[in-house]
Design a protein around this motif. Sequence first.
Motif, PDB file in Angstrom:
ATOM      1  N   PRO A 103       6.358  13.793   1.282  1.00  0.00           N
ATOM      2  CA  PRO A 103       6.255  12.928   0.099  1.00  0.00           C
ATOM      3  C   PRO A 103       4.911  13.130  -0.594  1.00  0.00           C
ATOM      4  N   ASP A 104       4.875  12.851  -1.903  1.00  0.00           N
ATOM      5  CA  ASP A 104       3.640  13.054  -2.653  1.00  0.00           C
ATOM      6  C   ASP A 104       2.660  11.905  -2.495  1.00  0.00           C
ATOM      7  N   ARG A 105       3.060  10.880  -1.729  1.00  0.00           N
ATOM      8  CA  ARG A 105       2.133   9.804  -1.376  1.00  0.00           C
ATOM      9  C   ARG A 105       2.538   9.287   0.002  1.00  0.00           C
ATOM     10  N   PRO A 106       1.603   8.687   0.758  1.00  0.00           N
ATOM     11  CA  PRO A 106       1.958   8.183   2.084  1.00  0.00           C
ATOM     12  C   PRO A 106       3.165   7.253   2.034  1.00  0.00           C
ATOM     13  N   THR A 107       4.132   7.501   2.901  1.00  0.00           N
ATOM     14  CA  THR A 107       5.393   6.763   2.907  1.00  0.00           C
ATOM     15  C   THR A 107       5.758   6.366   4.327  1.00  0.00           C
ATOM     16  N   VAL A 108       6.166   5.124   4.501  1.00  0.00           N
ATOM     17  CA  VAL A 108       6.668   4.657   5.796  1.00  0.00           C
ATOM     18  C   VAL A 108       8.144   5.022   5.887  1.00  0.00           C
ATOM     19  N   VAL A 109       8.504   5.789   6.910  1.00  0.00           N
ATOM     20  CA  VAL A 109       9.889   6.191   7.136  1.00  0.00           C
ATOM     21  C   VAL A 109      10.360   5.542   8.435  1.00  0.00           C
ATOM     22  N   VAL A 110      11.251   4.563   8.311  1.00  0.00           N
ATOM     23  CA  VAL A 110      11.747   3.845   9.482  1.00  0.00           C
ATOM     24  C   VAL A 110      12.936   4.606  10.058  1.00  0.00           C
TER      25      VAL A 110
ATOM     26  N   GLU B 265       0.827  -1.207   0.000  1.00  0.00           N
ATOM     27  CA  GLU B 265       0.000   0.000   0.000  1.00  0.00           C
ATOM     28  C   GLU B 265       0.867   1.266   0.000  1.00  0.00           C
ATOM     29  N   PHE B 266       1.915   1.279   0.839  1.00  0.00           N
ATOM     30  CA  PHE B 266       2.771   2.453   0.976  1.00  0.00           C
ATOM     31  C   PHE B 266       4.238   2.053   0.817  1.00  0.00           C
ATOM     32  N   PRO B 267       5.038   2.846   0.114  1.00  0.00           N
ATOM     33  CA  PRO B 267       6.470   2.550   0.030  1.00  0.00           C
ATOM     34  C   PRO B 267       7.140   2.683   1.400  1.00  0.00           C
ATOM     35  N   VAL B 268       8.235   1.954   1.570  1.00  0.00           N
ATOM     36  CA  VAL B 268       8.965   1.951   2.838  1.00  0.00           C
ATOM     37  C   VAL B 268      10.363   2.501   2.605  1.00  0.00           C
ATOM     38  N   GLN B 269      10.758   3.473   3.412  1.00  0.00           N
ATOM     39  CA  GLN B 269      12.081   4.091   3.317  1.00  0.00           C
ATOM     40  C   GLN B 269      12.840   3.810   4.620  1.00  0.00           C
ATOM     41  N   ARG B 270      14.033   3.225   4.507  1.00  0.00           N
ATOM     42  CA  ARG B 270      14.860   2.970   5.694  1.00  0.00           C
ATOM     43  C   ARG B 270      16.311   3.310   5.354  1.00  0.00           C
ATOM     44  N   ASP B 271      16.775   4.448   5.879  1.00  0.00           N
ATOM     45  CA  ASP B 271      18.110   4.941   5.547  1.00  0.00           C
ATOM     46  C   ASP B 271      19.097   4.802   6.701  1.00  0.00           C
ATOM     47  N   GLY B 272      18.675   4.173   7.793  1.00  0.00           N
ATOM     48  CA  GLY B 272      19.573   3.962   8.918  1.00  0.00           C
ATOM     49  C   GLY B 272      19.805   5.184   9.785  1.00  0.00           C
ATOM     50  N   VAL B 273      18.927   6.199   9.688  1.00  0.00           N
ATOM     51  CA  VAL B 273      19.082   7.409  10.487  1.00  0.00           C
ATOM     52  C   VAL B 273      18.065   7.420  11.622  1.00  0.00           C
ATOM     53  N   SER B 274      18.342   8.222  12.637  1.00  0.00           N
ATOM     54  CA  SER B 274      17.429   8.327  13.773  1.00  0.00           C
ATOM     55  C   SER B 274      16.640   9.630  13.753  1.00  0.00           C
ATOM     56  N   GLU B 275      16.999  10.559  12.847  1.00  0.00           N
ATOM     57  CA  GLU B 275      16.379  11.877  12.831  1.00  0.00           C
ATOM     58  C   GLU B 275      16.049  12.304  11.403  1.00  0.00           C
ATOM     59  N   ILE B 276      14.971  13.048  11.269  1.00  0.00           N
ATOM     60  CA  ILE B 276      14.648  13.669   9.981  1.00  0.00           C
ATOM     61  C   ILE B 276      14.136  15.077  10.239  1.00  0.00           C
ATOM     62  N   GLU B 277      14.237  15.903   9.226  1.00  0.00           N
ATOM     63  CA  GLU B 277      13.596  17.212   9.232  1.00  0.00           C
ATOM     64  C   GLU B 277      12.515  17.193   8.163  1.00  0.00           C
TER      65      GLU B 277
END
Length: 273
Positions: free
Chosen positions: A256-263, A237-249
Amino acid sequence: MRWVVLAVAMVWGASAAAQERRPSHCIALADAAPGIEYLHKANWQDPVPDYSVRLSYIAHASFLLQTPGGITAVTDFTGFIGSAPLIPDVVTMNHAHETHWTAHPDPAIPHVLPGWGPFGEGIEHHLDLGEMLIRNVSTDIRSSFAGVEEKGNSIFVFEVEGLCIGHLGHLHHVPTEAQFAALGRLDVVMAAVDGGTTMPLPDMIKVLKRLKSSIIIPMHWFSTYSLGAFTVGIQDEFPVQRDGVSEIEVSLRTLPDRPTVVVLEPQYLIEQE
């Protein structure tokens, strides 16, 4: 003398305007922002860019939210966020388990917001700090004796820089229509994905599909197995993004232009030189 008074008034007005909160669209839905870029990696000690919010995953269900003006808030505060000498401006707590609250928060914390009140009565918060507004929507939890504590959990919503950021807390059931309406549109949501102590994964995925938040941040996962079960269950249903970071701005322009799971990877706060 009149010009001096006018100059002072202009300076004061500019300062006051700088602290005003950008209107959010939690309840009144807004069109997607044009020119979408994406999420930016960050360090929790760096200044927060204008019109952005920094989210740092500390541990379990605790996140640090930071604003350009310097406001800090910690969710599901347990009393320990790491070795960094940070006193948050606001902490929120839920009491389903001791890993979501503390009976002895530091008295130096200006605002301590429990997500529960007297048994079954719940609690209401509407804390306006100028740059950030914090409110809650009460939901039920299982009680210690296999019963139900009505309004024993709070979904906290942080309205800041035009964004609506929701933390589902220890959610134990699919919210009612009235609760979904009270939440409004959440741009970012932190959701427990353990699949057991909170709610079954199919139910949580159902909630997230209903919310359709631009960014979904999994929390409350006890192992890579439980996190993997969630990402597998939702990736169609939603793409998954996992970049190994603990923080985002994140800002309205970088959603994102569509719902995205950010791990995000949990990491206690430490002071770096």
